[in-house]
Design an enzyme around this catalytic site. Structure first.
Site, PDB file in Angstrom:
ATOM      1  N   ARG A  15       0.824  -1.225   0.000  1.00  0.00           N
ATOM      2  CA  ARG A  15       0.000   0.000   0.000  1.00  0.00           C
ATOM      3  C   ARG A  15       0.859   1.277   0.000  1.00  0.00           C
ATOM      4  NH1 ARG A  15      -3.216  -3.756  -0.525  1.00  0.00           N
ATOM      5  NH2 ARG A  15      -5.330  -3.816   0.344  1.00  0.00           N
ATOM      6  N   SER A  71     -11.095  -1.262   3.175  1.00  0.00           N
ATOM      7  CA  SER A  71     -10.324  -1.360   4.419  1.00  0.00           C
ATOM      8  C   SER A  71     -10.015   0.046   4.919  1.00  0.00           C
ATOM      9  CB  SER A  71      -8.989  -2.058   4.173  1.00  0.00           C
ATOM     10  OG  SER A  71      -9.193  -3.334   3.659  1.00  0.00           O
ATOM     11  N   GLU A 116      -5.537   3.417   6.025  1.00  0.00           N
ATOM     12  CA  GLU A 116      -5.259   3.263   4.590  1.00  0.00           C
ATOM     13  C   GLU A 116      -5.994   4.386   3.850  1.00  0.00           C
ATOM     14  OE1 GLU A 116      -5.893  -0.670   2.791  1.00  0.00           O
ATOM     15  OE2 GLU A 116      -6.648   0.355   1.018  1.00  0.00           O
TER      16      GLU A 116
HETATM   17  N1  EPU Z   1     -10.494 -11.100  10.322  1.00  0.00           N
HETATM   18  C1  EPU Z   1     -11.195 -11.186  11.506  1.00  0.00           C
HETATM   19  N2  EPU Z   1     -12.252 -10.370  11.693  1.00  0.00           N
HETATM   20  C2  EPU Z   1     -12.670  -9.494  10.762  1.00  0.00           C
HETATM   21  C3  EPU Z   1     -11.975  -9.406   9.553  1.00  0.00           C
HETATM   22  C4  EPU Z   1     -10.879 -10.215   9.336  1.00  0.00           C
HETATM   23  O1  EPU Z   1     -10.855 -11.959  12.388  1.00  0.00           O
HETATM   24  O2  EPU Z   1     -13.672  -8.785  11.020  1.00  0.00           O
HETATM   25  C5  EPU Z   1      -9.329 -11.980  10.114  1.00  0.00           C
HETATM   26  C6  EPU Z   1      -9.661 -13.374   9.687  1.00  0.00           C
HETATM   27  O3  EPU Z   1      -8.737 -14.222  10.316  1.00  0.00           O
HETATM   28  C7  EPU Z   1      -9.349 -13.391   8.206  1.00  0.00           C
HETATM   29  C8  EPU Z   1      -8.190 -12.424   8.133  1.00  0.00           C
HETATM   30  O4  EPU Z   1      -8.508 -11.436   9.124  1.00  0.00           O
HETATM   31  O5  EPU Z   1      -9.005 -14.658   7.784  1.00  0.00           O
HETATM   32  C9  EPU Z   1      -7.998 -11.759   6.805  1.00  0.00           C
HETATM   33  O6  EPU Z   1      -9.213 -11.156   6.377  1.00  0.00           O
HETATM   34  P1  EPU Z   1      -9.468 -10.831   4.823  1.00  0.00           P
HETATM   35  O7  EPU Z   1      -9.147 -12.017   4.011  1.00  0.00           O
HETATM   36  O8  EPU Z   1     -10.820 -10.229   4.714  1.00  0.00           O
HETATM   37  O9  EPU Z   1      -8.356  -9.809   4.487  1.00  0.00           O
HETATM   38  P2  EPU Z   1      -7.830  -8.494   5.197  1.00  0.00           P
HETATM   39  O10 EPU Z   1      -6.418  -8.722   5.588  1.00  0.00           O
HETATM   40  O11 EPU Z   1      -8.770  -8.044   6.264  1.00  0.00           O
HETATM   41  C10 EPU Z   1      -6.848  -7.480   2.996  1.00  0.00           C
HETATM   42  C11 EPU Z   1      -6.934  -6.192   2.226  1.00  0.00           C
HETATM   43  C12 EPU Z   1      -8.227  -6.114   1.440  1.00  0.00           C
HETATM   44  C13 EPU Z   1      -8.287  -7.304   0.494  1.00  0.00           C
HETATM   45  C14 EPU Z   1      -8.211  -8.592   1.328  1.00  0.00           C
HETATM   46  C15 EPU Z   1      -8.198  -9.825   0.474  1.00  0.00           C
HETATM   47  C16 EPU Z   1      -5.679  -4.592   3.540  1.00  0.00           C
HETATM   48  C17 EPU Z   1      -5.736  -3.387   4.438  1.00  0.00           C
HETATM   49  N3  EPU Z   1      -6.862  -5.057   3.146  1.00  0.00           N
HETATM   50  O12 EPU Z   1      -7.884  -7.435   3.975  1.00  0.00           O
HETATM   51  O13 EPU Z   1      -8.190  -4.920   0.679  1.00  0.00           O
HETATM   52  O14 EPU Z   1      -9.481  -7.298  -0.260  1.00  0.00           O
HETATM   53  O15 EPU Z   1      -6.980  -8.574   2.104  1.00  0.00           O
HETATM   54  O16 EPU Z   1      -6.933 -10.013  -0.093  1.00  0.00           O
HETATM   55  O17 EPU Z   1      -4.595  -5.061   3.231  1.00  0.00           O
HETATM   56  C18 EPU Z   1      -8.857  -2.641   0.701  1.00  0.00           C
HETATM   57  O18 EPU Z   1      -7.645  -2.368   0.731  1.00  0.00           O
HETATM   58  O19 EPU Z   1      -9.738  -1.747   0.687  1.00  0.00           O
HETATM   59  C19 EPU Z   1      -9.255  -4.030   0.728  1.00  0.00           C
HETATM   60  C20 EPU Z   1     -10.536  -4.405   0.803  1.00  0.00           C
END
Ligand code: EPU
Length: 336
Positions: free
Chosen positions: A164, A235, A331
């Site tokens: 990012r 995010s 972000e």
């Molecule tokens: N999780 C929780 N609770 C929640 C949300 C997530 O426990 O409410 C944990 C779970 O363990 C889950 C893990 O977090 O397995 C990862 O969650 P997710 O796969 O939704 O990914 P993220 O790390 O929360 C990132 C990006 C997203 C992108 C997803 C999928 C960032 C800041 N965000 O989210 O990007 O779509 O991975 O690759 O890196 C964005 O930047 O706007 C965005 C949506």
């Protein structure tokens, strides 16, 4: 060129905040952009360049100039045995570019399906999802230096890309405006399905760019609120990266803490998990909510203001800091 005075930005921020800008200027060519940059009134005013506003939080009305690109177009400018090089105007909607690549059978961006926003902003932000980042397929970025009025073509290695991050959002670098992005797409795509939520797709027979794209669209629609229906900017915070010892202390208290080990030995930890542990998931304060399916997303239920969203974000930041000793960094870009 289009110039508007006292212009509503409601359609230019996916939180749908009814803020206004003193001036809105939209240019359709690099010549027009140059004229704006060289204009003395422009140089005296505060200005901000936006895409579709899918990563912005306006705290109040903007007393300056909002710039927007209308430079469109997708053109194959080079081709070799393995790749096509697609030059894309900054104002092309990013998901239209992904749909085009998938329809042509070109691989490399299918995992970045259904991410809101425009291509220029995607390159500034280094968007990423499901194990891919746009930097992995960027060949070069064309951008105009706002101080020298010169155009530079930055090969990907000079763009300062990291999670990012890029030189285009680094306050320590000369400000630049991105006009075109050239993507290197593969004619012989290799699907990338290692990321958690995609693993269930990987068992399916007859997988193609199209089925992966459709699978990702389904996952995103299920997990993330549609900004057209419920204001949000994806995010809200970046996922923090912490040292191994710090993570081990968290793991001893929370054996199920999720983690993504990084190449440098540090650990990326999902901010959504941290926020959920602090009890915010699904909570609502006035018209500001923490989305019930993904705690990393703040939503506007209708009449929230930028200030109110920022206040909820601040209480989340403080709670995570107190419980885990981790500083969350937004972000989303705040514009005051
Ligand atoms: N999780 C929780 N609770 C929640 C949300 C997530 O426990 O409410 C944990 C779970 O363990 C889950 C893990 O977090 O397995 C990862 O969650 P997710 O796969 O939704 O990914 P993220 O790390 O929360 C990132 C990006 C997203 C992108 C997803 C999928 C960032 C800041 N965000 O989210 O990007 O779509 O991975 O690759 O890196 C964005 O930047 O706007 C965005 C949506």
């Amino acid at each position: 060129m289009r110039i508007e005075n006292n212009y509503s930005l409601e359609k230019y921020n996916t939180f749908h905040l009814p803020v206004k800008t003193r001036w809105f200027m939209e240019y359709g060519s690099e010549d027009d952009l140059q004229k704006i940059l060289r204009d003395e009134y422009f140089q005296e005013c505060v200005s901000v360049h936006i895409g579709k506003g899918s990563n912005l939080l306006f705290i109040n009305d903007f007393n300056g100039i909002v710039l927007h690109s209308a430079i469109k177009g997708m053109e194959v400018v080079r081709e070799d045995e393995g790749n096509v090089y697609l030059r894309v105007g900054a104002a092309e909607v990013w998901d239209d570019v992904v749909a085009h690549a998938v329809a042509k059978g070109w691989g490399g961006i299918e995992n970045l399906s259904w991410i809101p926003g425009e291509t220029g902003a995607a390159a500034v932000q280094n968007i990423g999802a499901y194990g891919m980042e746009i930097k992995d397929v960027i060949d070069s970025v064309e951008a105009w230096n706002q101080l020298t009025f010169e155009k530079h073509v930055f090969p990907v290695g000079d763009c300062g890309y990291a999670y990012r991050r890029s030189r285009f959002k680094d306050p320590g670098q000369d400000p630049h405006i991105v006009t075109y992005v050239t993507l290197r797409l593969s004619k012989h795509p290799v699907l990338k399905l290692e990321y958690g939520a995609l693993r269930e797709l990987s068992g399916q027979a007859g997988l193609s760019l199209r089925t992966v794209r459709n699978g990702i669209i389904d996952i995103r629609k299920d997990k993330l609120p549609d900004p057209d229906k419920l204001g949000n900017a994806g995010s809200f915070f970046m996922n923090p990266v912490i040292g191994k010892e710090h993570f081990d202390r968290i793991r001893s208290a929370y054996p199920d803490a999720p983690a993504y080990p990084m190449e440098d030995g540090r650990i990326k930890i999902p901010a959504g998990w941290l926020i959920e542990q602090c009890g915010f998931k699904g909570k609502r304060h006035g018209d500001v909510g923490v989305y019930e399916k993904q705690a990393l997303v703040l939503v506007n239920y209708g009449n929230a203001t930028g200030d109110e969203i920022a206040l909820v974000a601040e209480s989340i930041r403080m709670a995570v800091k107190e419980r885990f000793g981790i500083e969350l960094v937004p972000e989303v870009k705040y514009i005051a």
